[in-house]
Enzyme design. Structure first.
Site, PDB file in Angstrom:
ATOM      1  CG  HIS A 188      -5.162   0.843  10.494  1.00 18.92           C
ATOM      2  ND1 HIS A 188      -5.332  -0.478   9.848  1.00 18.92           N
ATOM      3  CD2 HIS A 188      -4.069   1.302  10.225  1.00 18.92           C
ATOM      4  CE1 HIS A 188      -4.248  -0.507   9.179  1.00 18.92           C
ATOM      5  NE2 HIS A 188      -3.367   0.321   9.447  1.00 18.92           N
ATOM      6  NE  ARG A 293     -11.962  -3.121  -5.275  1.00 20.20           N
ATOM      7  CZ  ARG A 293     -13.135  -3.092  -5.346  1.00 20.20           C
ATOM      8  NH1 ARG A 293     -13.826  -3.356  -4.109  1.00 20.20           N
ATOM      9  NH2 ARG A 293     -14.034  -2.552  -6.197  1.00 20.20           N
ATOM     10  NE  ARG A 329      -8.585  -6.171  -8.361  1.00 19.51           N
ATOM     11  CZ  ARG A 329      -9.265  -5.115  -8.307  1.00 19.51           C
ATOM     12  NH1 ARG A 329     -10.176  -4.714  -9.029  1.00 19.51           N
ATOM     13  NH2 ARG A 329      -9.087  -4.203  -7.500  1.00 19.51           N
ATOM     14  CD  GLU A 427     -10.689  -3.692 -14.427  1.00 24.12           C
ATOM     15  OE1 GLU A 427     -11.473  -3.272 -13.454  1.00 24.12           O
ATOM     16  OE2 GLU A 427      -9.835  -4.407 -14.047  1.00 24.12           O
ATOM     17  CG  ASN A 450     -16.671   0.211  -9.748  1.00 25.80           C
ATOM     18  OD1 ASN A 450     -17.781   0.246  -9.771  1.00 25.80           O
ATOM     19  ND2 ASN A 450     -16.057  -0.417  -8.547  1.00 25.80           N
ATOM     20  CG  ASP A 451     -11.347   0.889 -13.387  1.00 24.48           C
ATOM     21  OD1 ASP A 451     -11.279   1.880 -13.348  1.00 24.48           O
ATOM     22  OD2 ASP A 451     -10.935  -0.215 -12.790  1.00 24.48           O
ATOM     23  NE  ARG A 461     -13.052   3.680  -9.834  1.00 27.62           N
ATOM     24  CZ  ARG A 461     -12.731   2.513  -9.600  1.00 27.62           C
ATOM     25  NH1 ARG A 461     -12.165   1.572 -10.584  1.00 27.62           N
ATOM     26  NH2 ARG A 461     -12.826   1.974  -8.386  1.00 27.62           N
ATOM     27  CB  CYS A 498     -16.842  -7.990  -9.263  1.00 28.12           C
ATOM     28  SG  CYS A 498     -15.575  -7.286 -10.381  1.00 28.12           S
TER      29      CYS A 498
HETATM   30  C1  PEP Z   1     -14.221  -2.161 -11.052  1.00 26.41           C
HETATM   31  O1  PEP Z   1     -13.317  -1.386 -11.945  1.00 26.41           O
HETATM   32  O2  PEP Z   1     -15.214  -2.121 -11.434  1.00 26.41           O
HETATM   33  C2  PEP Z   1     -13.736  -2.899 -10.019  1.00 26.41           C
HETATM   34  C3  PEP Z   1     -14.521  -3.790  -9.624  1.00 26.41           C
HETATM   35  O3  PEP Z   1     -12.388  -2.805  -9.749  1.00 26.41           O
HETATM   36  P1  PEP Z   1     -11.660  -1.659  -8.963  1.00 26.41           P
HETATM   37  O4  PEP Z   1     -13.020  -0.764  -8.350  1.00 26.41           O
HETATM   38  O5  PEP Z   1     -11.041  -2.250  -7.683  1.00 26.41           O
HETATM   39  O6  PEP Z   1     -11.198  -0.790  -9.818  1.00 26.41           O
HETATM   40 MG    MG Z   2     -11.211  -1.701 -11.782  1.00 26.77          MG
END
Ligand code: PEP
Ligand code: MG
Length: 537
Positions: A188, A293, A329, A427, A450-451, A461, A498
């Site tokens: 926090h 998120r 999401r 993703e 990212n995924d 990752r 994103c």
């Molecule tokens: C992603 O996977 O790029 C994404 C935006 O979702 P997260 O990072 O929350 O898995």
């Molecule tokens: Mg993701």
């Protein structure tokens, strides 16, 4: 001169005097009491006073850092009111004839140890909250005042750890930065530092001897320099000046369009993980929210958030954004985000396991509760829903069936529902490869790089060892982005990015050329990307 590294919580450069922040130690001795009733009364009175302090802190935080960050003090009040905790203190006083200070301190130690040993990261982090409430009551019982005051001149606070209550009580005008030994990026206090917008580092090996010396916090590089040599200090003074200038320059881009010199436009939205982040979304002039998120609601709760709790949170976000698009999401837990009360099995390969939409489709009661809250909130602004971790058309059809049923149910109950766009995250390589088929089913795509990178390059990752192999500019990823964008456009829908790659300004021009319609990035990156777009031909 000493140089230490730490985990970056918030960027920026701070230069100033170090104040080593020491918690007031309450020396608690075990004494024998004869009048047990009177001792229990002392405890009850101290608890009552602690409750009043927590209420006052809540009100202060509400004004200074917003409702979601202030909520921690309500949580503390709830913890202090916990039956087991109170029963344990009273029992110790009664059965062992000990003083209230001792009984409270012992109860706090054992309760916080229980939390610290839990597997669930959320509950583990609550150990510090137990210590905080215990310390509050013990301080009152000992007749001590609360924490240390800040020096008169602005300071860099260095501490072992900071409890949220300590952070909130500090005078913001005298705070240059935080550097702590303990605390995670999701504590926090870290969240508060981000909300206050001051440079902060955690996980730094600190020393009490630094008190009063000059320090430099480089929140960009994750570096803390103590007693810098003249040339090093001069370098940082220059870096800070250019950082300040850059920030000021970026401010001039507020209210300007995201348009290239030849007139090509793109939407620039913000990624958030908590309604507390809205302050910086507005400050940085985001055109909307491209990824909210929603997991935070579940991660910060010790029970499945109810429809009403979720509705209030989503409503607040759409209302605050005042008609700008807010893409929420649906729940994405599993893999690295574990929540105790979901009772998920341990898995060999959690990233390839039971997560996100897979949980929602197999536990529809959880999914429906969230969808009901989302559709109800849609009446208060411009809300869109996005589904994560999609791999097939069949999944999308199942989702649509559930979402349709939820909408009908709400309408029958008399609820008003807004126009809600429903899109999916791209993703997984599977979703990218069949994006032509998927595009016929949904209103938009948002590419989660990212995924998508993790699954396309087969690189975990979470594994820092693999960083040298993690090539986010890999041609496979760039080809996927082009393919997904083209397939979206062929079906007449829009496509955005994103994932973190969206904020990579070395690729902004490439994304514009590819025809990407939207980039959703951390709020602090918006203005520098806008600058890049406006400089592009
Ligand atoms: C992603 O996977 O790029 C994404 C935006 O979702 P997260 O990072 O929350 O898995
Ligand atoms: Mg993701």
């Amino acid at each position: 001169m000493e140089k230490r590294s730490g985990k970056k919580i918030f960027n920026g450069i701070a230069i100033g005097k170090i104040q080593f922040y020491k918690k007031k130690e309450n020396l608690v001795e075990r004494t024998k009491v004869t009048d047990v009733e009177a001792e229990i009364n002392r405890y009850e009175k101290a608890k009552e006073e602690a409750m009043e302090q927590l209420n006052a802190l809540y009100e202060k935080a509400l004004v200074e850092v917003g409702e979601s960050s202030a909520e921690i003090f309500n949580v503390h009040a709830m913890m202090l009111d916990d039956d087991d905790y109170n029963e344990s203190v009273r029992n110790m006083i009664t059965t062992q004839n000990v003083n209230a200070e001792y009984a409270t301190a012992m109860t706090g130690d054992s309760f916080s140890e229980i939390f610290a040993n839990m597997d669930d990261e959320y509950f583990k982090a609550r150990a510090i909250d137990i210590k905080d409430i215990t310390n509050r009551v013990v301080t009152i019982l000992c007749g001590n005042s609360e924490s240390e005051q800040l020096d008169d001149e602005p300071v860099i606070i260095v501490a072992d750890d900071l409890a949220p209550s300590e952070t909130v009580q500090m005078d913001k005008s005298k705070l240059l930065a935080f550097v702590t030994k303990l605390g995670s990026a999701n504590s926090h206090t870290a969240i508060l530092a981000r909300t206050m917008g001051i440079p902060a580092l955690v996980g730094v090996e600190i020393s009490e001897e630094w008190d009063g010396k000059t320090g430099v916090v480089d929140g960009y590089e994750g570096v803390f320099v103590v007693d810098p040599e003249a040339e090093v200090l001069a370098e940082y003074v220059k870096k800070k000046a250019s950082d300040d200038e850059q920030k000021e320059l970026l401010q001039t881009l507020k209210g300007k369009e995201n348009v290239t010199k030849s007139g090509k436009k793109i939407h620039l939205y913000a990624n958030i993980g908590n309604p507390g982040d809205l302050v910086s979304v507005l400050e940085n002039d985001a055109g909307g929210i491209g990824l909210f998120r929603s997991e935070f609601l579940y991660l910060e709760s010790d029970h499945y958030p109810t429809e009403e709790e979720q509705f209030q949170a989503y409503k607040k976000v759409v209302e605050t954004m005042g008609g700008k698009k807010v893409i929420i999401r649906t729940l994405d837990i599993g893999a690295d985000k574990q929540i105790g009360y979901f009772d998920l099995d341990k898995e060999e390969n959690p990233a390839l396991g039971y997560r996100a939409i897979r949980i929602c489709l197999t536990r529809p009661e959880i999914f429906k509760t969230q969808l009901r809250a989302l559709f109800r909130a849609s009446a208060y602004g411009s809300l869109a829903i996005m589904y994560p971790m999609i791999i097939s058309v069949d999944e999308v059809r199942q989702i649509k069936e559930i979402s349709m049923a939820v909408k009908e149910e709400l309408k029958d109950e008399g609820f008003k529902i807004g126009e809600v766009e429903e899109g999916i995250m791209i993703e997984t390589p599977a979703a990218a490869l069949i994006s032509d088929e998927l595009a016929k089913e949904v209103d938009f795509f948002s590419i989660g790089t990212n995924d998508l990178t993790q699954y396309t390059l087969a690189i975990d990752r979470q594994n820092a060892k693999l960083d040298p192999f993690y090539n986010s500019h890999h041609p496979a990823i760039l080809r996927f982005i082009q393919m997904v964008t083209d397939n979206a456009h062929k079906a007449g829908i829009w496509a955005g990015i994103c994932g973190e790659l969206g904020a990579d300004i070395t690729l902004t021009e490439t994304f514009l050329k590819m025809g990407v319609d939207e980039l959703s990035v951390s709020p602090g990156c918006i203005l520098s990307i806008r600058k890049k777009i406006r400089e592009t031909e």
